[in-house]
Design a protein around this motif. Structure first.
Motif, PDB file in Angstrom:
ATOM      1  N   TYR A  85      75.574  51.347  20.718  1.00 27.33           N
ATOM      2  CA  TYR A  85      74.676  51.163  19.583  1.00 27.33           C
ATOM      3  C   TYR A  85      73.262  50.868  20.084  1.00 27.33           C
ATOM      4  CZ  TYR A  85      78.644  51.088  16.379  1.00 27.33           C
ATOM      5  OH  TYR A  85      79.746  51.442  15.648  1.00 27.33           O
ATOM      6  N   PHE A  86      72.297  51.167  19.235  1.00 22.29           N
ATOM      7  CA  PHE A  86      70.883  50.999  19.604  1.00 22.29           C
ATOM      8  C   PHE A  86      70.262  49.862  18.803  1.00 22.29           C
ATOM      9  CE2 PHE A  86      71.933  55.085  21.144  1.00 22.29           C
ATOM     10  CZ  PHE A  86      70.989  55.468  22.086  1.00 22.29           C
ATOM     11  N   LYS A  87      69.294  49.202  19.423  1.00 19.21           N
ATOM     12  CA  LYS A  87      68.536  48.174  18.723  1.00 19.21           C
ATOM     13  C   LYS A  87      67.137  48.084  19.308  1.00 19.21           C
ATOM     14  CE  LYS A  87      71.038  44.675  21.441  1.00 19.21           C
ATOM     15  NZ  LYS A  87      71.914  43.489  21.355  1.00 19.21           N
ATOM     16  N   THR A  88      66.246  47.490  18.546  1.00 18.29           N
ATOM     17  CA  THR A  88      64.878  47.311  19.005  1.00 18.29           C
ATOM     18  C   THR A  88      64.823  46.175  20.020  1.00 18.29           C
ATOM     19  OG1 THR A  88      64.329  45.679  17.296  1.00 18.29           O
ATOM     20  CG2 THR A  88      64.044  48.017  16.735  1.00 18.29           C
ATOM     21  N   SER A  89      63.655  45.999  20.634  1.00 16.73           N
ATOM     22  CA  SER A  89      63.498  44.918  21.607  1.00 16.73           C
ATOM     23  C   SER A  89      63.648  43.555  20.944  1.00 16.73           C
ATOM     24  CB  SER A  89      62.135  45.024  22.291  1.00 16.73           C
ATOM     25  OG  SER A  89      61.086  45.038  21.331  1.00 16.73           O
ATOM     26  N   GLU A  90      63.496  43.511  19.601  1.00 19.85           N
ATOM     27  CA  GLU A  90      63.712  42.251  18.877  1.00 19.85           C
ATOM     28  C   GLU A  90      65.179  42.032  18.520  1.00 19.85           C
ATOM     29  OE1 GLU A  90      61.475  44.532  17.877  1.00 19.85           O
ATOM     30  OE2 GLU A  90      59.611  43.568  18.535  1.00 19.85           O
ATOM     31  N   GLY A  91      66.042  43.009  18.830  1.00 22.71           N
ATOM     32  CA  GLY A  91      67.472  42.850  18.588  1.00 22.71           C
ATOM     33  C   GLY A  91      67.948  43.362  17.253  1.00 22.71           C
ATOM     34  N   ASN A  92      67.135  44.153  16.557  1.00 23.58           N
ATOM     35  CA  ASN A  92      67.524  44.694  15.259  1.00 23.58           C
ATOM     36  C   ASN A  92      68.150  46.078  15.432  1.00 23.58           C
ATOM     37  OD1 ASN A  92      66.299  42.540  13.569  1.00 23.58           O
ATOM     38  ND2 ASN A  92      64.428  43.290  14.528  1.00 23.58           N
ATOM     39  N   TYR A  93      69.330  46.284  14.861  1.00 23.56           N
ATOM     40  CA  TYR A  93      70.073  47.521  15.050  1.00 23.56           C
ATOM     41  C   TYR A  93      69.419  48.680  14.304  1.00 23.56           C
ATOM     42  CZ  TYR A  93      73.627  44.449  16.980  1.00 23.56           C
ATOM     43  OH  TYR A  93      74.274  43.527  17.749  1.00 23.56           O
ATOM     44  N   ILE A  94      69.434  49.843  14.931  1.00 18.20           N
ATOM     45  CA  ILE A  94      68.816  51.041  14.375  1.00 18.20           C
ATOM     46  C   ILE A  94      69.698  52.257  14.658  1.00 18.20           C
ATOM     47  CG2 ILE A  94      66.461  50.167  14.614  1.00 18.20           C
ATOM     48  CD1 ILE A  94      66.220  51.956  17.133  1.00 18.20           C
ATOM     49  N   SER A  95      69.336  53.359  14.035  1.00 19.86           N
ATOM     50  CA  SER A  95      69.977  54.638  14.318  1.00 19.86           C
ATOM     51  C   SER A  95      69.105  55.433  15.278  1.00 19.86           C
ATOM     52  CB  SER A  95      70.159  55.443  13.025  1.00 19.86           C
ATOM     53  OG  SER A  95      70.321  56.829  13.309  1.00 19.86           O
ATOM     54  N   PRO A  96      69.658  55.914  16.413  1.00 16.51           N
ATOM     55  CA  PRO A  96      68.851  56.747  17.318  1.00 16.51           C
ATOM     56  C   PRO A  96      68.534  58.114  16.724  1.00 16.51           C
ATOM     57  CG  PRO A  96      71.144  56.727  18.025  1.00 16.51           C
ATOM     58  CD  PRO A  96      71.032  55.717  16.911  1.00 16.51           C
ATOM     59  N   PHE A  97      69.322  58.544  15.769  1.00 14.97           N
ATOM     60  CA  PHE A  97      69.126  59.825  15.095  1.00 14.97           C
ATOM     61  C   PHE A  97      67.933  59.745  14.143  1.00 14.97           C
ATOM     62  CE2 PHE A  97      71.722  63.142  12.390  1.00 14.97           C
ATOM     63  CZ  PHE A  97      70.711  64.071  12.548  1.00 14.97           C
ATOM     64  N   HIS A  98      67.836  58.648  13.392  1.00 12.29           N
ATOM     65  CA  HIS A  98      66.873  58.569  12.306  1.00 12.29           C
ATOM     66  C   HIS A  98      65.726  57.583  12.517  1.00 12.29           C
ATOM     67  CE1 HIS A  98      69.799  60.991  10.234  1.00 12.29           C
ATOM     68  NE2 HIS A  98      70.707  60.018  10.237  1.00 12.29           N
ATOM     69  N   ASP A  99      65.926  56.519  13.275  1.00  6.80           N
ATOM     70  CA  ASP A  99      64.931  55.449  13.358  1.00  6.80           C
ATOM     71  C   ASP A  99      64.027  55.503  14.587  1.00  6.80           C
ATOM     72  OD1 ASP A  99      65.517  53.999  10.941  1.00  6.80           O
ATOM     73  OD2 ASP A  99      67.400  53.375  11.868  1.00  6.80           O
ATOM     74  N   ILE A 100      64.392  56.265  15.591  1.00  5.35           N
ATOM     75  CA  ILE A 100      63.504  56.438  16.737  1.00  5.35           C
ATOM     76  C   ILE A 100      62.569  57.590  16.423  1.00  5.35           C
ATOM     77  CG2 ILE A 100      63.368  57.064  19.181  1.00  5.35           C
ATOM     78  CD1 ILE A 100      66.047  55.705  19.609  1.00  5.35           C
ATOM     79  N   PRO A 101      61.257  57.399  16.522  1.00  2.17           N
ATOM     80  CA  PRO A 101      60.331  58.475  16.167  1.00  2.17           C
ATOM     81  C   PRO A 101      60.436  59.666  17.114  1.00  2.17           C
ATOM     82  CG  PRO A 101      59.148  56.648  17.158  1.00  2.17           C
ATOM     83  CD  PRO A 101      60.553  56.168  16.924  1.00  2.17           C
TER      84      PRO A 101
END
Length: 367
Positions: A85-101
């Motif tokens: 799973y992916f998360k930001t440097s602040e520890g918030n979970y994201i989708s690598p498909f949709h949330d990474i620009p």
């Protein structure tokens, strides 16, 4: 139609779970109708038809300069339940498909006046999500049909998938991954290949020298593209190089690659042609007689698949079972809270022991 400034005001979003406002990259802003966002150039009318189908409102995410991402492993490595799973440097979970620009910050030298910056120094860089490291065999991929789209190993007929070693190659011959915020629409027939998309983000081959890790997000320079036809579906393969690679400053075109790395591009075609043959499948075919297309054409394809993705996350096209849950896409009906994203990850099995890998994975195949 909203002005560019009004769009920024409208979609200034908080970074998930931080309460802080994002610094939004102008590369992700929707420009006036009829052209794509800054940095990519114009796309041919035939390929930009999908742009007219997408709504005028932009999908603004939370890109910041030098954005870093972390990963969290769940389940048992080398088993069907393993996930990254992916998360930001602040520890918030994201989708690598949709949330990474899709795009990274423009690369410039801070001590060189803008008017003197050479073309290659102001080149647009793209974020690449690494799924498979070079020389490895496990077919890892973004799980497009699972919430938050973690990386997992593909399974077929109940067994984990590994690519065969086609002599003289060991596993994948580049770092292999995908460009986020792109989608090869299975309902869209490409005018050049006469085949529909394969329902995945667009694939990338990083020809840099660094061996990456699954889940690593790197910034790459696009060099060209190959039109593979995989079982009747269009499956574009972008050729790129890690921007931090020592050779990146010298590689700007396919001619540069041929000159400095003789045989690498042909090996890429041969690899994609034969990699399924050990599984009893026929050789893959290619558009343009297996010839690579140059960088400008590659960027047109990337732009087109980005527009298809925009329609996907705004529910303007049939998702066909794809999971579009995200935490940051403005105006997306699939947007969820940071707490909901955390619940998705917490529901996955905790990280456990690594399972053994069959020795059959190391077998050589001569085809």
């Amino acid at each position: 139609m909203l002005s560019r400034e009004e769009e920024v005001e409208r979609c200034h979003a908080e970074e998930p779970g931080t309460g802080r406002m994002s610094v939004l990259s102008p590369l992700l802003l929707r420009p006036p109708l009829g052209r794509f966002f800054t940095g990519f150039g114009a796309v041919s009318a035939s390929r930009s038809k999908v742009a007219a189908q997408a709504a005028a409102a932009p999908l603004l995410l939370f890109p910041r300069k030098d954005m870093h991402y972390q990963t969290e492993q769940r389940g048992h490595p080398n088993s069907p339940d393993y996930r990254i799973y992916f998360k930001t440097s602040e520890g918030n979970y994201i989708s690598p498909f949709h949330d990474i620009p899709l795009t990274a910050e423009t690369q410039e030298s801070s001590d060189v006046p803008a008017k003197k910056i050479k073309k290659h120094e102001s080149e647009v860089l793209y974020n690449m999500v690494v799924e498979v490291p070079r020389w490895s065999n496990a077919k890892m991929e973004i799980a497009t049909k699972e919430p938050l789209n973690p990386i997992k190993q593909d399974v077929k007929k109940g067994k984990l998938r590994y690519v065969a070693n086609i002599f003289p190659h060991k596993g994948y011959i580049w770092n292999y991954g995908a460009l986020p915020q792109t989608w090869e629409d299975p309902n869209h027939k490409d005018k050049d290949t006469n085949c529909c998309g394969d329902n995945d983000p667009i694939d990338v081959c990083d020809i840099g020298t660094q061996v990456c890790s699954p889940g690593q997000v790197i910034q790459v320079k696009v060099l060209g593209i190959l039109a593979m036809i995989d079982e009747g579906e269009t499956d574009w393969k972008v050729i790129a190089i890690n921007a931090k690679d020592p050779d990146a400053k010298n590689l700007h075109t396919l001619a540069d690659v041929r000159r400095s790395r003789p045989g690498h591009l042909q090996a890429t075609v041969d690899w994609f042609r034969k990699y399924k043959v050990p599984d009893g499948k026929p050789e893959n075919q290619f558009g343009f007689n297996g010839e690579f297309k140059e960088k400008d054409f590659a960027i047109e394809i990337i732009n087109s698949t980005h527009e298809h993705w925009r329609a996907l996350v705004r529910k303007q096209t049939n998702a066909g079972g794809l999971e579009c849950k995200n935490v940051s896409c403005c105006d997306s009906p699939f947007k969820c809270s940071a707490d909901e994203a955390q619940d998705v990850v917490q529901a996955a099995p905790a990280l456990g022991n690594t399972h053994p890998v069959s020795s059959d994975v190391d077998k050589w195949h001569f085809v």
